[in-house]
Design a protein around this motif. Structure first.
Motif, PDB file in Angstrom:
ATOM      1  N   ILE A  95      69.224  56.525  63.445  1.00  9.93           N
ATOM      2  CA  ILE A  95      69.311  57.843  64.100  1.00  9.93           C
ATOM      3  C   ILE A  95      68.871  58.943  63.139  1.00  9.93           C
ATOM      4  N   ILE A  96      69.375  58.902  61.916  1.00  9.10           N
ATOM      5  CA  ILE A  96      69.019  59.932  60.941  1.00  9.10           C
ATOM      6  C   ILE A  96      67.539  59.860  60.599  1.00  9.10           C
ATOM      7  N   ARG A  97      67.029  58.645  60.414  1.00  7.00           N
ATOM      8  CA  ARG A  97      65.611  58.510  60.073  1.00  7.00           C
ATOM      9  C   ARG A  97      64.708  58.971  61.203  1.00  7.00           C
ATOM     10  N   ALA A  98      65.128  58.715  62.435  1.00  6.75           N
ATOM     11  CA  ALA A  98      64.307  59.121  63.577  1.00  6.75           C
ATOM     12  C   ALA A  98      64.318  60.632  63.766  1.00  6.75           C
ATOM     13  N   VAL A 114      82.186  57.667  55.526  1.00  3.23           N
ATOM     14  CA  VAL A 114      81.358  58.083  54.395  1.00  3.23           C
ATOM     15  C   VAL A 114      79.877  57.795  54.603  1.00  3.23           C
ATOM     16  N   MET A 115      79.537  56.845  55.472  1.00  6.42           N
ATOM     17  CA  MET A 115      78.137  56.455  55.593  1.00  6.42           C
ATOM     18  C   MET A 115      77.284  57.513  56.285  1.00  6.42           C
ATOM     19  N   SER A 120      72.330  59.982  55.133  1.00  5.77           N
ATOM     20  CA  SER A 120      71.622  61.255  55.056  1.00  5.77           C
ATOM     21  C   SER A 120      70.905  61.380  53.710  1.00  5.77           C
ATOM     22  N   GLN A 121      71.609  61.035  52.650  1.00  2.00           N
ATOM     23  CA  GLN A 121      71.016  61.119  51.315  1.00  2.00           C
ATOM     24  C   GLN A 121      69.772  60.249  51.205  1.00  2.00           C
ATOM     25  N   TRP A 122      69.854  59.019  51.711  1.00  2.00           N
ATOM     26  CA  TRP A 122      68.703  58.113  51.568  1.00  2.00           C
ATOM     27  C   TRP A 122      67.505  58.582  52.386  1.00  2.00           C
TER      28      TRP A 122
END
Length: 366
Positions: A95-98, A114-115, A120-122
């Motif tokens: 979801i974050i990458r998209a 925490v993930m 988000s960081q990655w």
């Protein structure tokens, strides 16, 4: 500077891999797993089903039979689409990458899972956490102000929240959805224990996705999560999904479980009943240095705060009982421990040990 230091990203070098505490020989109450496992009467039948797996072939591109079984026992709106992942963790990452370009904002109330921040960081996104109130309820004015100021691409709402166990009110979720310019992910990892869900309303808004996992129900080892949203959202997120991300053994095992879902629902009810017993018992704990504060939970764990929590955690570990010390995760979690709800026998074993640990820590300090 070594070749490795010059090559590996600096932020990767500066962090640590996700740590899983060693648990061999321990009573494991730190990871929100279902202690009951696959019902014994079903194990032979499951073994026969797994025997038929074509391990020499890649999985089918779409897990259509698995989705049919899922829809048969889950109230997924007919027009919504489903996307499966290798646990809900993979789906959070997808979801974050998209959605996010470097610098885009991902937001969530904190403390929380925490993930959200890690993924988000990655992706080089900027994670913005909005502190909960001291009682772990949502600070709505602060949340709305942060949304307005940061214009997040993705907002994650754990419903109920981990590690607090507290559930948002549905009206709060709606308010955040209406204020958010991007996607709102309602993470229902603990839905089986919450008696509340946003699933029926997932298509009511243009920017909502509901996320779930089978891990808490008793299939943590299978690693399967699923996202439900409008066809347009699923189509786009599916583009960054690795091919064949859900293996054939997982598909067969989870489909089998869905075909016998009554057994897992019965296990969830047992844990809900035990949660009430465990919460009440924790509230009776005695400590010479102050009261034990227990937070009502809508998940399959209970968070509680006590003096000398880290020392009590270590004393429990020395007795072969592993819970989660979360006091370093966020200032609001200072002196907090989180314990998974287990069977009556294991809960009683833990309660006896935690009082003994409190007494031992107190005597050493005297």
């Amino acid at each position: 500077m070594s070749l490795l230091q010059k090559t590996i990203r600096a932020d990767v070098q500066a962090t640590q891999a996700y740590v899983v505490a060693p648990s061999a020989g321990m009573l494991k109450l730190d990871a929100m797993e279902n202690p009951q496992g696959m019902p014994a009467a079903l194990l032979d039948e499951l073994a026969q089903a797994l025997k038929a797996a074509e391990l020499n072939r890649y999985p089918a591109p779409k897990a259509l039979e698995l989705e049919t079984a899922l829809r048969a026992c889950t109230a997924i709106p007919k027009a919504a689409h489903v996307l499966f992942g290798n646990g809900s963790d993979e789906l959070i990452d997808l979801i974050i990458r998209a959605c996010c370009m470097p610098g885009d904002v991902v937001m969530s109330p904190v403390p929380t899972f925490v993930m959200y921040a890690v993924y988000s960081q990655w992706s080089h996104a900027r994670f913005v956490g909005v502190d909960l109130n001291p009682d772990f309820s949502l600070n709505m004015p602060a949340m709305l102000k942060a949304i307005s100021a940061n214009q997040p691409k993705v907002v994650f709402l754990a419903y109920p929240n981990n590690p607090t166990g507290v559930a948002l009110r549905e009206a709060e979720i709606v308010q955040i959805i209406e204020a958010t310019p991007g996607l709102v992910v309602v993470d229902e990892a603990y839905e089986a224990f919450a008696d509340a869900s946003f699933m029926a309303r997932v298509l009511e808004f243009s920017n909502v996705l509901v996320l779930r996992t089978f891990s808490k129900l008793g299939l943590a080892g299978a690693r399967l999560g699923y996202a439900v949203a409008s066809p347009a959202w699923v189509e786009q997120i599916d583009k960054v999904r690795p091919p064949y991300n859900v293996n054939v053994l997982t598909r067969i095992a989870v489909q089998f479980a869905l075909e016998h879902f009554d057994a897992f629902n019965a296990q969830a009810k047992l844990l809900r009943d035990q949660r009430s017993v465990l919460t009440a018992a924790l509230k009776t704990l005695r400590t010479p240095n102050g009261d034990v504060e227990v937070f009502d939970s809508y998940a399959n764990f209970v968070l509680f705060r006590m003096p000398d929590a880290l020392e009590v955690f270590e004393a429990l570990k020395n007795k072969g009982i592993l819970v989660k010390y979360v006091g370093k995760g966020h200032p609001l979690l200072q002196n907090c421990l989180r314990v998974t709800v287990s069977t009556e026998t294991e809960n009683q074993q833990f309660l006896k040990a935690v009082q003994q640990s409190i007494d031992e820590v107190a005597s050493k300090a005297a």
